[in-house]
Write a protein that holds these residues in place. Structure first.
Motif, PDB file in Angstrom:
ATOM      1  N   ALA A  31       2.449   0.363  -2.277  1.00  0.00           N
ATOM      2  CA  ALA A  31       3.303   1.549  -2.236  1.00  0.00           C
ATOM      3  C   ALA A  31       2.484   2.821  -2.406  1.00  0.00           C
ATOM      4  CB  ALA A  31       4.365   1.461  -3.326  1.00  0.00           C
ATOM      5  N   ASP A  33      -0.356   5.265  -4.754  1.00  0.00           N
ATOM      6  CA  ASP A  33      -0.444   5.770  -6.118  1.00  0.00           C
ATOM      7  C   ASP A  33       0.539   6.897  -6.381  1.00  0.00           C
ATOM      8  OD1 ASP A  33      -2.451   4.012  -6.712  1.00  0.00           O
ATOM      9  OD2 ASP A  33      -4.060   5.409  -6.216  1.00  0.00           O
ATOM     10  N   GLY A  34       1.285   7.307  -5.372  1.00  0.00           N
ATOM     11  CA  GLY A  34       2.196   8.437  -5.531  1.00  0.00           C
ATOM     12  C   GLY A  34       3.218   8.222  -6.616  1.00  0.00           C
ATOM     13  N   THR A  35       3.830   7.053  -6.664  1.00  0.00           N
ATOM     14  CA  THR A  35       4.851   6.803  -7.681  1.00  0.00           C
ATOM     15  C   THR A  35       4.238   6.723  -9.063  1.00  0.00           C
ATOM     16  OG1 THR A  35       4.668   4.435  -7.242  1.00  0.00           O
ATOM     17  CG2 THR A  35       6.383   5.624  -6.077  1.00  0.00           C
ATOM     18  N   GLU A  36       3.052   6.139  -9.177  1.00  0.00           N
ATOM     19  CA  GLU A  36       2.401   6.051 -10.476  1.00  0.00           C
ATOM     20  C   GLU A  36       1.961   7.428 -10.956  1.00  0.00           C
ATOM     21  OE1 GLU A  36      -0.689   3.166 -10.601  1.00  0.00           O
ATOM     22  OE2 GLU A  36       0.513   1.667  -9.578  1.00  0.00           O
ATOM     23  N   ALA A  38       3.311  10.294 -10.132  1.00  0.00           N
ATOM     24  CA  ALA A  38       4.508  11.060 -10.476  1.00  0.00           C
ATOM     25  C   ALA A  38       5.017  10.656 -11.856  1.00  0.00           C
ATOM     26  CB  ALA A  38       5.588  10.853  -9.420  1.00  0.00           C
ATOM     27  N   GLY A  39       4.990   9.366 -12.143  1.00  0.00           N
ATOM     28  CA  GLY A  39       5.412   8.906 -13.467  1.00  0.00           C
ATOM     29  C   GLY A  39       4.501   9.417 -14.560  1.00  0.00           C
ATOM     30  N   ARG A  42       5.298  13.102 -15.177  1.00  0.00           N
ATOM     31  CA  ARG A  42       6.512  13.245 -15.993  1.00  0.00           C
ATOM     32  C   ARG A  42       6.230  12.920 -17.453  1.00  0.00           C
ATOM     33  NH1 ARG A  42       8.793  10.417 -11.681  1.00  0.00           N
ATOM     34  NH2 ARG A  42       8.971   8.572 -13.006  1.00  0.00           N
TER      35      ARG A  42
END
Length: 54
Positions: A31, A33-36, A38-39, A42
């Protein structure tokens, strides 16, 4: 006939090892590293907010 069986065992093991090596080394779609990232962003922002009032 028994000698043939003893010769087939390493041959089958080599074929199995080749198949497993090909399967284990395949390129997997990730997927990204974008989702990681972003998390993590946050999380970092939440930690800065909780300590900014001190």
């Amino acid at each position: 006939m028994a000698a043939l069986a003893w010769l087939l065992i390493p041959l089958l093991a080599a074929v199995g090892a080749g198949l497993w090596g090909g399967w284990a080394g395949r390129h997997r779609k990730t997927a990204g590293d974008g989702t990681e990232l972003a998390g993590y962003t946050r999380f970092r922002e939440a930690m800065e907010k909780s300590h900014s009032g001190t």
